[in-house]
Design an enzyme around this catalytic site. Structure first.
Site, PDB file in Angstrom:
ATOM      1  N   CYS A  76      52.937  90.138  48.004  1.00 27.17           N
ATOM      2  CA  CYS A  76      52.334  89.009  48.867  1.00 27.17           C
ATOM      3  C   CYS A  76      52.896  88.930  50.155  1.00 27.17           C
ATOM      4  O   CYS A  76      53.879  89.786  50.596  1.00 27.17           O
ATOM      5  CB  CYS A  76      53.030  87.736  48.138  1.00 27.17           C
ATOM      6  SG  CYS A  76      52.675  87.476  46.490  1.00 27.17           S
ATOM      7  N   GLU A 134      47.194  94.569  48.558  1.00 27.96           N
ATOM      8  CA  GLU A 134      46.557  94.781  47.095  1.00 27.96           C
ATOM      9  C   GLU A 134      46.472  96.506  47.267  1.00 27.96           C
ATOM     10  O   GLU A 134      46.047  97.081  48.310  1.00 27.96           O
ATOM     11  CB  GLU A 134      45.420  94.249  46.994  1.00 27.96           C
ATOM     12  CG  GLU A 134      45.687  92.580  47.099  1.00 27.96           C
ATOM     13  CD  GLU A 134      44.516  91.933  46.488  1.00 27.96           C
ATOM     14  OE1 GLU A 134      43.401  92.350  46.450  1.00 27.96           O
ATOM     15  OE2 GLU A 134      44.542  90.661  46.443  1.00 27.96           O
ATOM     16  N   CYS A 141      58.195  85.436  45.023  1.00 23.50           N
ATOM     17  CA  CYS A 141      58.267  85.419  46.435  1.00 23.50           C
ATOM     18  C   CYS A 141      59.204  84.200  46.764  1.00 23.50           C
ATOM     19  O   CYS A 141      60.316  84.184  47.545  1.00 23.50           O
ATOM     20  CB  CYS A 141      57.020  84.761  47.246  1.00 23.50           C
ATOM     21  SG  CYS A 141      55.942  86.079  47.290  1.00 23.50           S
ATOM     22  N   GLU A 166      54.184  86.774  51.996  1.00 23.21           N
ATOM     23  CA  GLU A 166      55.626  86.258  52.105  1.00 23.21           C
ATOM     24  C   GLU A 166      56.661  87.300  51.979  1.00 23.21           C
ATOM     25  O   GLU A 166      57.733  87.319  52.851  1.00 23.21           O
ATOM     26  CB  GLU A 166      56.131  85.144  51.265  1.00 23.21           C
ATOM     27  CG  GLU A 166      55.100  83.764  51.377  1.00 23.21           C
ATOM     28  CD  GLU A 166      53.964  84.017  50.157  1.00 23.21           C
ATOM     29  OE1 GLU A 166      53.377  84.934  50.194  1.00 23.21           O
ATOM     30  OE2 GLU A 166      53.504  82.939  49.573  1.00 23.21           O
ATOM     31  N   CYS A 174      54.501  82.303  45.102  1.00 22.42           N
ATOM     32  CA  CYS A 174      54.581  82.635  43.814  1.00 22.42           C
ATOM     33  C   CYS A 174      56.230  82.712  43.373  1.00 22.42           C
ATOM     34  O   CYS A 174      57.016  82.715  44.233  1.00 22.42           O
ATOM     35  CB  CYS A 174      53.971  83.731  43.445  1.00 22.42           C
ATOM     36  SG  CYS A 174      54.911  85.443  44.047  1.00 22.42           S
ATOM     37  N   ASN A 209      49.297  89.871  52.639  1.00 20.54           N
ATOM     38  CA  ASN A 209      49.298  90.433  51.319  1.00 20.54           C
ATOM     39  C   ASN A 209      48.362  91.968  51.449  1.00 20.54           C
ATOM     40  O   ASN A 209      47.559  92.010  52.223  1.00 20.54           O
ATOM     41  CB  ASN A 209      48.581  89.593  50.329  1.00 20.54           C
ATOM     42  CG  ASN A 209      47.117  89.026  50.636  1.00 20.54           C
ATOM     43  OD1 ASN A 209      46.907  88.858  51.778  1.00 20.54           O
ATOM     44  ND2 ASN A 209      46.320  88.904  49.502  1.00 20.54           N
TER      45      ASN A 209
HETATM   46  N1  THU Z   1      49.301  85.887  47.255  1.00 20.65           N
HETATM   47  C1  THU Z   1      50.120  86.055  48.440  1.00 20.65           C
HETATM   48  O1  THU Z   1      50.067  86.816  49.361  1.00 20.65           O
HETATM   49  N2  THU Z   1      50.907  84.867  48.323  1.00 20.65           N
HETATM   50  C2  THU Z   1      51.035  83.752  47.826  1.00 20.65           C
HETATM   51  O2  THU Z   1      51.745  82.949  47.953  1.00 20.65           O
HETATM   52  C3  THU Z   1      49.917  83.627  46.429  1.00 20.65           C
HETATM   53  C4  THU Z   1      49.444  84.911  46.446  1.00 20.65           C
HETATM   54  C5  THU Z   1      48.272  86.920  47.186  1.00 20.65           C
HETATM   55  C6  THU Z   1      48.707  88.213  46.113  1.00 20.65           C
HETATM   56  C7  THU Z   1      47.402  88.624  45.863  1.00 20.65           C
HETATM   57  O3  THU Z   1      47.049  89.622  46.965  1.00 20.65           O
HETATM   58  C8  THU Z   1      46.110  87.603  46.003  1.00 20.65           C
HETATM   59  O4  THU Z   1      47.222  86.632  46.891  1.00 20.65           O
HETATM   60  C9  THU Z   1      45.791  86.802  44.782  1.00 20.65           C
HETATM   61  O5  THU Z   1      46.807  86.710  44.225  1.00 20.65           O
END
Ligand code: THU
Length: 132
Positions: free
Chosen positions: A56, A47, A92, A58, A89, A45
């Site tokens: 994310c 941010e 994704c 994925e 999520c 991920n």
């Molecule tokens: N996140 C992912 O990378 N994959 C998931 O399946 C769930 C959430 C990340 C997004 C964000 O950077 C952090 O987790 C919190 O939501």
């Protein structure tokens, strides 16, 4: 596939997680996507200060794979440092479905595999190009 056969894919997701850029949530996620030819493409991920442009692990893995020319996939492993597994999520699930179809989804944390699912069970009644 027996759980032990997911080990190297899960380890790939664990390594990818170490690259996560998660300074706002502190929630680091790694993903490892396997092509139908057996190649593994990873993602973490990422941010940023707007929060909303976060992507994310994925989707990073899938977009990396597509941009490198891959078009057929079999499995994806997703790893977070949590006792409860971290499922993909909604956004994704949509992207994985459109480009990966009914993938096998392997959820794990830093030490254990937590479950194996099929994407069609996580995204019933999907919208996709067949409906356009
Ligand atoms: N996140 C992912 O990378 N994959 C998931 O399946 C769930 C959430 C990340 C997004 C964000 O950077 C952090 O987790 C919190 O939501």
């Amino acid at each position: 596939m027996p759980a032990s056969d997911h080990r190297s894919l899960v380890d790939g997701a664990r390594r990818a997680r170490e690259h996560a850029v998660a300074r706002f949530s502190g929630f680091k996620v790694g993903a490892a996507l396997e092509t139908s030819g057996g190649l593994v493409i990873t993602g973490c991920n990422v941010e940023n200060a707007t929060y909303g442009l976060t992507i994310c692990a994925e989707r990073v893995a899938m977009f990396k794979a597509l941009s490198e020319g891959h078009r057929a996939f079999s499995r994806i492993a997703i790893v977070a440092d949590t006792d409860e597994p971290t499922p993909p999520c909604g956004a994704c699930r949509q992207i994985l479905w459109e480009f990966g179809g009914d993938l096998e989804i392997v959820l794990a944390n830093l030490t254990d595999e937590k479950g194996v699912y099929r994407l069609k069970d996580l995204l019933p009644l999907p919208f996709d190009a067949r409906l356009l």
